[in-house]
Design a protein around this motif. Structure first.
Motif, PDB file in Angstrom:
ATOM      1  N   TYR A 418       0.838  -1.206   0.000  1.00 38.34           N
ATOM      2  CA  TYR A 418       0.000   0.000   0.000  1.00 38.34           C
ATOM      3  C   TYR A 418       0.873   1.256   0.000  1.00 38.34           C
ATOM      4  N   ASP A 441      -2.666   5.097   9.453  1.00 37.18           N
ATOM      5  CA  ASP A 441      -3.953   5.508   8.873  1.00 37.18           C
ATOM      6  C   ASP A 441      -4.587   4.362   8.097  1.00 37.18           C
ATOM      7  N   TYR A 442      -3.741   3.570   7.393  1.00 38.48           N
ATOM      8  CA  TYR A 442      -4.231   2.453   6.596  1.00 38.48           C
ATOM      9  C   TYR A 442      -4.926   1.438   7.495  1.00 38.48           C
ATOM     10  N   ASP A 444      -6.219   2.012  10.484  1.00 37.65           N
ATOM     11  CA  ASP A 444      -7.443   2.608  11.050  1.00 37.65           C
ATOM     12  C   ASP A 444      -8.599   2.483  10.081  1.00 37.65           C
ATOM     13  N   LYS A 445      -8.319   2.671   8.795  1.00 35.75           N
ATOM     14  CA  LYS A 445      -9.376   2.595   7.775  1.00 35.75           C
ATOM     15  C   LYS A 445      -9.853   1.160   7.560  1.00 35.75           C
ATOM     16  N   LYS A 446      -8.949   0.219   7.844  1.00 32.42           N
ATOM     17  CA  LYS A 446      -9.314  -1.202   7.696  1.00 32.42           C
ATOM     18  C   LYS A 446     -10.307  -1.599   8.773  1.00 32.42           C
TER      19      LYS A 446
END
Length: 446
Positions: A418, A441-442, A444-446
């Motif tokens: 990513y 952040d990646y 958290d979005k998951k």
């Protein structure tokens, strides 16, 4: 006529002569010197027997490569020299080895068993050139001719048929008619030769200045259908497409001649359109299309190179070049180009560009390579700026992610992929603290 023989070779000649033996530089090195070339290596022939050679050169490192045939290698820092005792040979029963070998005191006996006149010359300073079969005259007339009866000479080792083609291709010579006709008559017997030896000669043909000459000679002599039958369906195959003004075979040979002499690139040129005859479709306007021919060609290259006993590395490089050769039609953005570099590798990406340029040039007189030249410039800029296109180029690694609290496992690879995707879009993001924040952040979005 005197030649400039290197000191390390002269040292061996002088040592043999000092011990009372005859000694001559022989074979391809004489041919090359007469052609004004610098030989890559030097072979010596002598009347000293193998056990005598070992005694004479006991203070040198030597390698026995065929003592029963009278051959040892003398190793020196400047280069290795192969020394062979003068010999005569019996009939060849297996198309490779003589039924008997006997040592001789006459250099002419040794020269009589050699393949071609241009390779059957010997030289030393005292005697000069010994040329019993007219090798110098054949060099002058640019002719490849066997020593003695060509059919008998080929029956001793059928690889010599391909060697005749290789020498003619490399030297831009003509094969004389009796030699050519004998080669054609014996062409099917090439199947008796090991594939490793065939591929070695074939690859030398491909790396010559104009390999198409060698391929055409192979076709005319009947060798091509034995060595590379997959190419035969392309001969005379009409592409039925306004973008091509040659049949598939002549297009392939044109591309072959217009690529750099790098073996993976030349092989990719040979295979890039080999899948066209089996993939032709005709549309309602009568125009030919070859959907998937790149995939067929890539698979064919892998199959043939396995048969040729090529290395896995070479197979993979050729496969990828053939598989990707049609992407010159794609309009790559920066990220797409970086992904392409990642798939190909930093060196092989330019092999692909060379292949594509040759492919376009050999299509029709109106074809332009401007877009490929521009693509090469963009790739060079990416590499010069060291912009990331692989995970290893990121300013962050798996250990950094573990330190951030990520658990060992597939998630590490997913996050790094990513991050690479983001960095390929925006190179300025490739900074450690920035990437750490993006990684968190990646998740958290998951």
């Amino acid at each position: 006529m005197q030649f400039n023989i290197p000191d390390y070779v002269e040292k061996i000649l002088e040592k043999l002569e000092k011990e009372g033996y005859q000694a001559y530089v022989v074979g391809g090195s004489i041919r090359d010197m007469l052609l004004g070339k610098n030989p890559k290596d030097y072979d010596i022939t002598t009347d000293a027997k193998p056990f005598e050679l070992e005694d004479i050169f006991s203070d040198f490192k030597t390698i026995s490569v065929g003592k029963e045939f009278g051959t040892i290698i003398v190793c020196q820092e400047e280069g290795n020299v192969e020394i062979t005792t003068f010999r005569q040979e019996g009939n060849y029963l297996d198309g490779r080895r003589p039924e008997w070998v006997t040592f001789s005191r006459k250099v002419e006996d040794d020269l009589s068993r050699r393949d071609f006149t241009i390779n059957a010359m010997a030289y030393n300073k005292k005697v000069g050139i010994i040329d019993p079969y007219g090798g110098r005259e054949d060099l002058k007339n640019r002719i490849i001719r066997t020593v003695g009866n060509p059919e008998k000479r080929f029956s001793e080792d059928y690889l010599r048929i391909l060697r005749a083609i290789r020498f003619a291709t490399e030297l831009k010579f003509t094969i004389d008619k009796p030699t050519f006709y004998a080669g054609r008559k014996c062409s099917s017997k090439i199947s008796n030769v090991s594939m490793e030896r065939i591929s070695d000669e074939f690859f030398k043909i491909l790396l010559s200045k104009k390999p198409s000459n060698g391929i055409r000679m192979m076709e005319e002599m009947g060798i091509l259908e034995m060595v590379l039958p997959e190419l035969i369906p392309t001969i005379g195959f009409d592409q039925r497409n306004p973008n091509h003004n040659m049949d598939v075979y002549n297009h392939i040979l044109c591309v072959l001649d217009n690529t750099p002499p790098i073996i993976q690139t030349r092989l990719a040129a040979l295979f890039h359109d080999i899948g066209k005859p089996s993939s032709l479709t005709i549309d309602e306007r009568g125009i030919g299309h070859f959907y998937g021919h790149d995939q067929i060609g890539a698979q064919t290259s892998k199959m043939v190179l396995e048969r040729f006993k090529a290395s896995n590395d070479l197979r993979d490089k050729v496969y990828l070049l053939v598989k990707e050769h049609m992407n010159h039609h794609a309009d790559f953005k920066e990220k797409g180009l970086k992904r392409l570099i990642r798939r190909m590798g930093e060196k092989e990406i330019f092999d692909l560009i060379d292949l594509q340029i040759a492919d376009i040039k050999c299509s029709n007189e109106k074809a332009t390579i401007d877009h490929i030249v521009e693509r090469r410039k963009r790739i060079e800029e990416i590499l010069e700026k060291e912009e990331a296109y692989e995970i290893r180029q990121l300013a962050i690694n798996g250990r950094d992610l573990l330190d951030l609290g990520f658990k060992q496992g597939p998630i590490i690879g997913q996050v790094l992929e990513y991050l690479l995707d983001r960095v390929m879009d925006k190179p300025e993001l490739n900074e450690k603290d920035t990437l750490k924040k993006l990684a968190l952040d990646y998740i958290d979005k998951k």
